[in-house]
Write a protein that holds these residues in place. Structure first.
Motif, PDB file in Angstrom:
ATOM      1  N   ASN A   1       0.816  -1.206   0.000  1.00  0.00           N
ATOM      2  CA  ASN A   1       0.000   0.000   0.000  1.00  0.00           C
ATOM      3  C   ASN A   1       0.854   1.263   0.000  1.00  0.00           C
ATOM      4  OD1 ASN A   1      -2.474  -1.338   0.084  1.00  0.00           O
ATOM      5  ND2 ASN A   1      -2.511  -1.407   2.314  1.00  0.00           N
ATOM      6  N   LEU A   2       0.571   2.158  -0.930  1.00  0.00           N
ATOM      7  CA  LEU A   2       1.118   3.511  -0.888  1.00  0.00           C
ATOM      8  C   LEU A   2       0.176   4.320  -0.008  1.00  0.00           C
ATOM      9  CD1 LEU A   2       3.328   5.401  -2.080  1.00  0.00           C
ATOM     10  CD2 LEU A   2       1.626   6.086  -3.787  1.00  0.00           C
ATOM     11  N   ILE A   3       0.685   4.868   1.098  1.00  0.00           N
ATOM     12  CA  ILE A   3      -0.212   5.515   2.065  1.00  0.00           C
ATOM     13  C   ILE A   3      -0.079   7.027   2.087  1.00  0.00           C
ATOM     14  CG2 ILE A   3      -0.287   3.469   3.521  1.00  0.00           C
ATOM     15  CD1 ILE A   3       1.667   4.853   5.432  1.00  0.00           C
ATOM     16  N   GLY A   4       0.843   7.582   1.294  1.00  0.00           N
ATOM     17  CA  GLY A   4       0.919   9.036   1.281  1.00  0.00           C
ATOM     18  C   GLY A   4       2.063   9.557   0.439  1.00  0.00           C
ATOM     19  N   TYR A   5       2.168  10.871   0.418  1.00  0.00           N
ATOM     20  CA  TYR A   5       3.210  11.539  -0.344  1.00  0.00           C
ATOM     21  C   TYR A   5       3.511  12.874   0.312  1.00  0.00           C
ATOM     22  CZ  TYR A   5      -0.218  14.864  -2.156  1.00  0.00           C
ATOM     23  OH  TYR A   5      -1.167  15.856  -2.254  1.00  0.00           O
ATOM     24  N   CYS A   6       4.593  13.502  -0.130  1.00  0.00           N
ATOM     25  CA  CYS A   6       4.945  14.846   0.335  1.00  0.00           C
ATOM     26  C   CYS A   6       5.641  15.561  -0.810  1.00  0.00           C
ATOM     27  CB  CYS A   6       5.867  14.773   1.557  1.00  0.00           C
ATOM     28  SG  CYS A   6       6.553  16.369   2.080  1.00  0.00           S
ATOM     29  N   CYS A   7       5.213  16.759  -1.100  1.00  0.00           N
ATOM     30  CA  CYS A   7       5.917  17.581  -2.092  1.00  0.00           C
ATOM     31  C   CYS A   7       6.093  18.986  -1.513  1.00  0.00           C
ATOM     32  CB  CYS A   7       5.220  17.590  -3.441  1.00  0.00           C
ATOM     33  SG  CYS A   7       3.451  17.866  -3.404  1.00  0.00           S
ATOM     34  N   ASP A   8       6.648  19.030  -0.323  1.00  0.00           N
ATOM     35  CA  ASP A   8       6.902  20.262   0.419  1.00  0.00           C
ATOM     36  C   ASP A   8       8.262  20.823  -0.004  1.00  0.00           C
ATOM     37  OD1 ASP A   8       6.985  22.272   2.253  1.00  0.00           O
ATOM     38  OD2 ASP A   8       6.599  21.029   3.998  1.00  0.00           O
ATOM     39  N   LYS A   9       8.293  22.096  -0.378  1.00  0.00           N
ATOM     40  CA  LYS A   9       9.521  22.749  -0.842  1.00  0.00           C
ATOM     41  C   LYS A   9      10.082  21.975  -2.040  1.00  0.00           C
ATOM     42  CE  LYS A   9      10.403  24.543   3.784  1.00  0.00           C
ATOM     43  NZ  LYS A   9      11.323  24.588   4.952  1.00  0.00           N
ATOM     44  N   ASP A  10      11.347  21.578  -1.974  1.00  0.00           N
ATOM     45  CA  ASP A  10      11.946  20.856  -3.095  1.00  0.00           C
ATOM     46  C   ASP A  10      11.848  19.349  -2.958  1.00  0.00           C
ATOM     47  OD1 ASP A  10      12.645  23.215  -4.295  1.00  0.00           O
ATOM     48  OD2 ASP A  10      14.731  23.192  -3.609  1.00  0.00           O
ATOM     49  N   GLU A  11      11.185  18.855  -1.927  1.00  0.00           N
ATOM     50  CA  GLU A  11      11.102  17.419  -1.683  1.00  0.00           C
ATOM     51  C   GLU A  11       9.984  16.773  -2.497  1.00  0.00           C
ATOM     52  OE1 GLU A  11      13.176  15.664  -0.096  1.00  0.00           O
ATOM     53  OE2 GLU A  11      14.307  17.156   1.047  1.00  0.00           O
ATOM     54  N   ARG A  12      10.293  15.566  -2.995  1.00  0.00           N
ATOM     55  CA  ARG A  12       9.314  14.721  -3.670  1.00  0.00           C
ATOM     56  C   ARG A  12       9.395  13.358  -2.992  1.00  0.00           C
ATOM     57  NH1 ARG A  12       9.051  19.278  -5.066  1.00  0.00           N
ATOM     58  NH2 ARG A  12       9.162  20.125  -7.180  1.00  0.00           N
ATOM     59  N   LEU A  13       8.423  13.051  -2.145  1.00  0.00           N
ATOM     60  CA  LEU A  13       8.499  11.863  -1.302  1.00  0.00           C
ATOM     61  C   LEU A  13       7.255  10.991  -1.461  1.00  0.00           C
ATOM     62  CD1 LEU A  13       9.575  13.751   1.965  1.00  0.00           C
ATOM     63  CD2 LEU A  13      11.102  12.604   0.353  1.00  0.00           C
ATOM     64  N   LEU A  14       7.472   9.676  -1.472  1.00  0.00           N
ATOM     65  CA  LEU A  14       6.382   8.704  -1.433  1.00  0.00           C
ATOM     66  C   LEU A  14       6.476   7.936  -0.130  1.00  0.00           C
ATOM     67  CD1 LEU A  14       6.594   7.215  -5.051  1.00  0.00           C
ATOM     68  CD2 LEU A  14       4.974   8.937  -4.230  1.00  0.00           C
ATOM     69  N   VAL A  15       5.324   7.638   0.481  1.00  0.00           N
ATOM     70  CA  VAL A  15       5.291   6.953   1.772  1.00  0.00           C
ATOM     71  C   VAL A  15       4.492   5.662   1.614  1.00  0.00           C
ATOM     72  CG1 VAL A  15       4.710   7.141   4.214  1.00  0.00           C
ATOM     73  CG2 VAL A  15       5.324   9.204   2.914  1.00  0.00           C
ATOM     74  N   ALA A  16       5.109   4.550   1.981  1.00  0.00           N
ATOM     75  CA  ALA A  16       4.471   3.236   1.843  1.00  0.00           C
ATOM     76  C   ALA A  16       4.538   2.472   3.148  1.00  0.00           C
ATOM     77  CB  ALA A  16       5.156   2.430   0.741  1.00  0.00           C
ATOM     78  N   GLU A  17       3.679   1.462   3.271  1.00  0.00           N
ATOM     79  CA  GLU A  17       3.776   0.552   4.396  1.00  0.00           C
ATOM     80  C   GLU A  17       5.102  -0.207   4.302  1.00  0.00           C
ATOM     81  OE1 GLU A  17       0.238  -1.759   3.981  1.00  0.00           O
ATOM     82  OE2 GLU A  17      -0.947  -0.384   5.203  1.00  0.00           O
ATOM     83  N   PHE A  18       5.680  -0.494   5.446  1.00  0.00           N
ATOM     84  CA  PHE A  18       6.986  -1.159   5.492  1.00  0.00           C
ATOM     85  C   PHE A  18       6.811  -2.674   5.437  1.00  0.00           C
ATOM     86  CE2 PHE A  18      10.540  -3.014   7.899  1.00  0.00           C
ATOM     87  CZ  PHE A  18      11.611  -2.526   7.166  1.00  0.00           C
ATOM     88  N   MET A  19       7.592  -3.323   4.579  1.00  0.00           N
ATOM     89  CA  MET A  19       7.584  -4.776   4.479  1.00  0.00           C
ATOM     90  C   MET A  19       8.800  -5.311   5.244  1.00  0.00           C
ATOM     91  SD  MET A  19       4.919  -5.781   2.626  1.00  0.00           S
ATOM     92  CE  MET A  19       3.993  -4.508   3.522  1.00  0.00           C
ATOM     93  N   PRO A  20       8.592  -6.137   6.272  1.00  0.00           N
ATOM     94  CA  PRO A  20       9.670  -6.468   7.205  1.00  0.00           C
ATOM     95  C   PRO A  20      10.580  -7.635   6.832  1.00  0.00           C
ATOM     96  CG  PRO A  20       7.620  -7.416   7.988  1.00  0.00           C
ATOM     97  CD  PRO A  20       7.289  -6.657   6.733  1.00  0.00           C
ATOM     98  N   ASN A  21      10.241  -8.381   5.778  1.00  0.00           N
ATOM     99  CA  ASN A  21      10.970  -9.638   5.544  1.00  0.00           C
ATOM    100  C   ASN A  21      11.817  -9.645   4.272  1.00  0.00           C
ATOM    101  OD1 ASN A  21      10.321 -11.121   7.887  1.00  0.00           O
ATOM    102  ND2 ASN A  21       8.258 -11.474   7.103  1.00  0.00           N
ATOM    103  N   ASP A  22      12.503  -8.542   4.039  1.00  0.00           N
ATOM    104  CA  ASP A  22      13.500  -8.457   2.972  1.00  0.00           C
ATOM    105  C   ASP A  22      12.863  -8.470   1.574  1.00  0.00           C
ATOM    106  OD1 ASP A  22      15.677  -8.445   4.798  1.00  0.00           O
ATOM    107  OD2 ASP A  22      15.491 -10.614   5.017  1.00  0.00           O
ATOM    108  N   SER A  23      13.726  -8.445   0.581  1.00  0.00           N
ATOM    109  CA  SER A  23      13.304  -8.412  -0.815  1.00  0.00           C
ATOM    110  C   SER A  23      13.753  -9.682  -1.529  1.00  0.00           C
ATOM    111  CB  SER A  23      13.902  -7.185  -1.522  1.00  0.00           C
ATOM    112  OG  SER A  23      15.320  -7.221  -1.442  1.00  0.00           O
ATOM    113  N   LEU A  24      13.211  -9.906  -2.713  1.00  0.00           N
ATOM    114  CA  LEU A  24      13.528 -11.119  -3.459  1.00  0.00           C
ATOM    115  C   LEU A  24      15.002 -11.169  -3.831  1.00  0.00           C
ATOM    116  CD1 LEU A  24      12.620 -13.714  -4.877  1.00  0.00           C
ATOM    117  CD2 LEU A  24      12.083 -12.321  -6.887  1.00  0.00           C
TER     118      LEU A  24
END
Length: 320
Positions: free
Chosen positions: A109-132
């Motif tokens: 799930n993408l749960i949010g974003y931020c584009c304050d000042k020069d920042e371009r940020l995406l916020v997602a739920e954290f997956m705790p068990n590593d990547s493939l």
């Protein structure tokens, strides 16, 4: 300041006046989507501390992914783009909101974003068990079982089918083992960050995992099929194909033989491995129209899964 309030009513406006259609509470994954302030993200990531970096994206314009924690103790992953990647703030906002509407059990799930000042940020739920990529390519890890490899292929194909079928056809950019994450129940999920790609001057900047047509700025649903084929090859072989452009052209054009992972020691049938490698080859065809559809891919994967010695989704807390 609270970071995850109850979901607003559909049709609320964000701080810029952009209308946001939040996921309905009955949808899969009910975490509300919202705009965060830079102060909230700074607090959650300890000021973008280097100690919190969990991934770095390469390509023409690098980006970083940070681990963070909201006041409610929810862990998050924050993707930080540079302003150069998204000079048009409104375009970034629209892309983030569009991706934030998507909810599927195989998609983080993408749960949010931020584009304050020069920042371009995406916020997602954290997956705790590593990547493939960590599980499959790190020689220090226990060899990934054949049944789990099949589960990864089936689940990611299911996520891509969802992306292909929703209104407007959400395109997934740069599918790779780095974008496949494992949740608390150890189920593979597709990272939502691939739904919002580095963008500048109307062009998409691609990594070597992307198909040939993307180098000229073109991307279609069949481009996602190419990435899926690349991933299936990795799953069967258990090793990473070199990612430079010349090698990729050679892999696609000359169809270099790929051998199944010797560490599996007979966990699979030769017929199943051959079927998967043939499917991967079809997915990685140079011309997009020569590649199979996502439904064709899913049908083949389902057949291989049904032929396996045991149910590959054993232990899935969600079921299939």
């Amino acid at each position: 300041m609270g970071c995850c309030p109850s979901a607003p009513n559909s049709g609320d406006e964000d701080a810029s006046g952009t209308n946001i259609n939040y996921p309905h509470p009955s949808a899969e994954g009910t975490t509300p989507f919202r705009q965060y302030s830079l102060a909230e993200i700074m607090a959650a990531t300890d000021g973008f501390s280097w100690d919190n970096i969990i991934a770095k994206g390469g390509g023409t314009i690098p980006n970083y992914v940070f681990r963070g924690r909201l006041p409610e103790t929810q862990q998050i992953a924050v993707k930080r783009f540079s302003k150069n990647a998204w000079p048009d703030v409104e375009q970034f906002r629209k892309e983030a909101i569009r991706a934030g509407r998507l909810r599927h059990r195989r998609l983080v799930n993408l749960i949010g974003y931020c584009c304050d000042k020069d920042e371009r940020l995406l916020v997602a739920e954290f997956m705790p068990n590593d990547s493939l990529d960590y599980r499959l390519f790190n020689a220090k890890n226990k060899t990934m079982e054949w049944s789990m490899r099949l589960r990864v292929a089936c689940y990611i194909a299911e996520a891509l089918e969802y992306c292909s079928n929703i209104e407007g056809q959400a395109l997934y950019h740069d599918l790779s083992p780095y974008k496949i994450l494992f949740d608390e129940a150890d189920n593979p999920c597709l990272s939502c960050f691939g739904l919002v790609k580095n963008h500048r001057n109307g062009r998409y900047y691609c990594s070597p995992y992307m198909p040939p047509e993307c180098r000229s700025g073109m991307i279609t649903p069949k481009s996602m099929i190419f990435g899926l084929g690349y991933m299936i090859r990795d799953l069967v072989s258990g090793r990473q194909i070199p990612q430079d452009h010349e090698m990729l052209e050679m892999v696609v054009g000359k169809q270099i033989p790929i051998r199944p992972d010797s560490r599996l020691k007979g966990e699979y049938s030769a017929e199943d491995a051959t079927a998967l490698l043939e499917l991967a080859s079809q997915c990685m065809r140079h011309k997009p129209n020569d590649r199979p559809t996502i439904k064709d891919v899913i049908a083949t994967l389902a057949q291989v899964q049904s032929n396996a010695a045991g149910p590959s989704n054993a232990g899935d807390s969600e079921g299939t």
